[in-house]
Design an enzyme around this catalytic site. Structure first.
Site, PDB file in Angstrom:
ATOM      1  N   GLY A  13      39.246  38.303  51.834  1.00 55.55           N
ATOM      2  CA  GLY A  13      39.909  38.561  53.106  1.00 55.55           C
ATOM      3  C   GLY A  13      41.195  37.778  53.317  1.00 55.55           C
ATOM      4  O   GLY A  13      41.548  37.455  54.457  1.00 55.55           O
ATOM      5  N   ARG A  92      35.516  49.950  47.784  1.00 54.10           N
ATOM      6  CA  ARG A  92      34.611  51.094  47.822  1.00 54.10           C
ATOM      7  C   ARG A  92      35.435  52.331  48.118  1.00 54.10           C
ATOM      8  O   ARG A  92      36.429  52.257  48.831  1.00 54.10           O
ATOM      9  CB  ARG A  92      33.551  50.874  48.906  1.00 54.10           C
ATOM     10  CG  ARG A  92      32.697  52.078  49.092  1.00 54.10           C
ATOM     11  CD  ARG A  92      31.491  51.951  49.950  1.00 54.10           C
ATOM     12  NE  ARG A  92      30.847  53.262  49.866  1.00 54.10           N
ATOM     13  CZ  ARG A  92      29.599  53.508  50.132  1.00 54.10           C
ATOM     14  NH1 ARG A  92      28.811  52.566  50.502  1.00 54.10           N
ATOM     15  NH2 ARG A  92      29.130  54.738  50.019  1.00 54.10           N
ATOM     16  N   LEU A  94      36.680  55.447  49.927  1.00 50.75           N
ATOM     17  CA  LEU A  94      36.633  55.779  51.353  1.00 50.75           C
ATOM     18  C   LEU A  94      37.069  57.230  51.545  1.00 50.75           C
ATOM     19  O   LEU A  94      38.207  57.587  51.216  1.00 50.75           O
ATOM     20  CB  LEU A  94      37.573  54.840  52.132  1.00 50.75           C
ATOM     21  CG  LEU A  94      37.559  55.019  53.641  1.00 50.75           C
ATOM     22  CD1 LEU A  94      36.210  54.614  54.228  1.00 50.75           C
ATOM     23  CD2 LEU A  94      38.680  54.211  54.289  1.00 50.75           C
ATOM     24  N   ASN A 106      46.844  51.084  51.934  1.00 46.29           N
ATOM     25  CA  ASN A 106      46.182  50.191  50.973  1.00 46.29           C
ATOM     26  C   ASN A 106      47.255  49.402  50.233  1.00 46.29           C
ATOM     27  O   ASN A 106      48.403  49.843  50.128  1.00 46.29           O
ATOM     28  CB  ASN A 106      45.380  51.018  49.961  1.00 46.29           C
ATOM     29  CG  ASN A 106      44.641  50.142  48.965  1.00 46.29           C
ATOM     30  OD1 ASN A 106      44.019  49.147  49.324  1.00 46.29           O
ATOM     31  ND2 ASN A 106      44.729  50.493  47.685  1.00 46.29           N
ATOM     32  N   HIS A 108      47.924  47.512  46.463  1.00 49.92           N
ATOM     33  CA  HIS A 108      47.418  47.435  45.084  1.00 49.92           C
ATOM     34  C   HIS A 108      48.294  46.451  44.309  1.00 49.92           C
ATOM     35  O   HIS A 108      49.521  46.484  44.442  1.00 49.92           O
ATOM     36  CB  HIS A 108      47.478  48.830  44.443  1.00 49.92           C
ATOM     37  CG  HIS A 108      46.943  48.838  43.051  1.00 49.92           C
ATOM     38  ND1 HIS A 108      45.588  48.874  42.781  1.00 49.92           N
ATOM     39  CD2 HIS A 108      47.567  48.777  41.853  1.00 49.92           C
ATOM     40  CE1 HIS A 108      45.410  48.836  41.479  1.00 49.92           C
ATOM     41  NE2 HIS A 108      46.588  48.775  40.888  1.00 49.92           N
ATOM     42  N   GLU A 147      42.341  60.291  46.033  1.00 51.70           N
ATOM     43  CA  GLU A 147      42.273  59.774  44.663  1.00 51.70           C
ATOM     44  C   GLU A 147      42.619  58.290  44.694  1.00 51.70           C
ATOM     45  O   GLU A 147      43.511  57.888  45.443  1.00 51.70           O
ATOM     46  CB  GLU A 147      43.327  60.458  43.785  1.00 51.70           C
ATOM     47  CG  GLU A 147      42.857  61.717  43.113  1.00 51.70           C
ATOM     48  CD  GLU A 147      43.996  62.311  42.289  1.00 51.70           C
ATOM     49  OE1 GLU A 147      44.436  61.663  41.323  1.00 51.70           O
ATOM     50  OE2 GLU A 147      44.456  63.400  42.653  1.00 51.70           O
ATOM     51  N   ASP A 149      44.378  54.953  44.338  1.00 46.54           N
ATOM     52  CA  ASP A 149      45.737  54.426  44.096  1.00 46.54           C
ATOM     53  C   ASP A 149      46.769  55.534  43.896  1.00 46.54           C
ATOM     54  O   ASP A 149      47.678  55.409  43.083  1.00 46.54           O
ATOM     55  CB  ASP A 149      45.733  53.504  42.864  1.00 46.54           C
ATOM     56  CG  ASP A 149      44.772  52.347  43.011  1.00 46.54           C
ATOM     57  OD1 ASP A 149      44.584  51.871  44.148  1.00 46.54           O
ATOM     58  OD2 ASP A 149      44.205  51.921  41.995  1.00 46.54           O
ATOM     59  N   GLU A 178      52.502  39.963  47.801  1.00 46.60           N
ATOM     60  CA  GLU A 178      51.688  40.858  48.642  1.00 46.60           C
ATOM     61  C   GLU A 178      51.672  40.415  50.095  1.00 46.60           C
ATOM     62  O   GLU A 178      51.657  41.243  51.008  1.00 46.60           O
ATOM     63  CB  GLU A 178      50.238  40.884  48.149  1.00 46.60           C
ATOM     64  CG  GLU A 178      50.027  41.593  46.847  1.00 46.60           C
ATOM     65  CD  GLU A 178      48.544  41.747  46.525  1.00 46.60           C
ATOM     66  OE1 GLU A 178      47.731  41.909  47.455  1.00 46.60           O
ATOM     67  OE2 GLU A 178      48.206  41.697  45.343  1.00 46.60           O
TER      68      GLU A 178
HETATM   69  C1  GRF Z   1      44.738  41.945  46.402  1.00 46.51           C
HETATM   70  O1  GRF Z   1      44.928  41.747  45.048  1.00 46.51           O
HETATM   71  C2  GRF Z   1      45.061  43.351  46.754  1.00 46.51           C
HETATM   72  O2  GRF Z   1      46.131  43.864  46.018  1.00 46.51           O
HETATM   73  C3  GRF Z   1      43.773  44.041  46.459  1.00 46.51           C
HETATM   74  O3  GRF Z   1      42.784  43.115  46.908  1.00 46.51           O
HETATM   75  C4  GRF Z   1      43.299  41.806  46.806  1.00 46.51           C
HETATM   76  C5  GRF Z   1      43.207  41.078  48.107  1.00 46.51           C
HETATM   77  O4  GRF Z   1      41.935  40.831  48.471  1.00 46.51           O
HETATM   78  N1  GRF Z   1      43.729  45.338  47.051  1.00 46.51           N
HETATM   79  P1  GRF Z   1      41.632  39.896  49.731  1.00 46.51           P
HETATM   80  O5  GRF Z   1      42.562  40.236  50.866  1.00 46.51           O
HETATM   81  O6  GRF Z   1      41.797  38.477  49.332  1.00 46.51           O
HETATM   82  O7  GRF Z   1      40.180  40.210  50.060  1.00 46.51           O
END
Ligand code: GRF
Length: 195
Positions: A13, A92, A94, A106, A108, A147, A149, A178
């Site tokens: 999170g 998961r 969705l 999302n 990635h 699908e 990503d 990110e």
């Molecule tokens: C990141 O690498 C993101 O790109 C991927 O999940 C990771 C983040 O997880 N989708 P979190 O926010 O630390 O749970």
């Protein structure tokens, strides 16, 4: 006007923590109306509690099929009055109702469409990037479709792959990007929506 969002998580999170902090400081015009985790006891739920966010653990023992999981998730999201869904480390599949198309994002940890799709998550992505010998990688914020990503890309942020990078050092550099890219993409989405 502040947008109510639902954040879907499965693990640590870190993005949830970032969103909640930015919402609290007013740097991002969102309010986290609901957190849904498909796993119990994860760190993300501790972040939710610390920020006083409503949280729901949905189907941790994976008894529901994807369609039923999706219906239950979106009925909770709608009941919480959320208008935007942010997948953040949500591991998961969705199923998204048609009425929610274009309102589920999302992030990635690669420059999609490279190193994406089923099975490409977490350290597997960074290992594959290093093994391919890439000099550049990054992250992608995209709309979610049916699908993995695959949906339309809103924003990408690149970073270099250093010659001596390990999976861990590369993951750290990509993740730092990110934390900037996801809020920036949300602002972009919200500003386009109000054009
Ligand atoms: C990141 O690498 C993101 O790109 C991927 O999940 C990771 C983040 O997880 N989708 P979190 O926010 O630390 O749970």
């Amino acid at each position: 006007m502040t947008t109510r969002v639902a954040v879907l998580v499965s693990g640590t999170g870190r993005h949830l923590e970032n969103f909640a902090g930015l919402a609290r400081s007013g740097e991002l015009d969102i309010e986290v109306g609901l957190v849904i985790s498909n796993k119990a006891g994860v760190l993300a739920l501790e972040h939710a509690a610390r920020f006083g966010l409503e949280a729901l653990v949905l189907d941790p023992s994976r008894e529901l099929d994807d369609a039923t999981f999706g219906q239950e998730a979106f009925s909770a999201i709608e009941a919480a009055g959320c208008e935007l869904v942010l997948l953040a480390g949500f591991l998961r599949k969705l199923d998204i109702p048609r009425s929610w198309a274009g309102r589920v994002l999302n992030i990635h940890p690669s420059l999609l469409p490279a190193f994406g799709g089923k099975g490409f998550y977490g350290s597997r992505v960074h290992r594959a990037v290093i093994e391919r010998g890439c000099w550049i990688t990054g992250c992608t914020v995209h709309y979610v479709d049916d699908e993995y990503d695959h949906g339309p890309i809103l924003l990408q942020r690149a970073c270099e792959v250093a010659r001596d990078d390990t999976v861990e050092s590369l993951a750290t550099r990509v993740f730092a990007g990110e934390l900037l890219a996801y809020p920036e993409a949300i602002r972009l989405h919200l500003s386009r929506g109000s054009d």
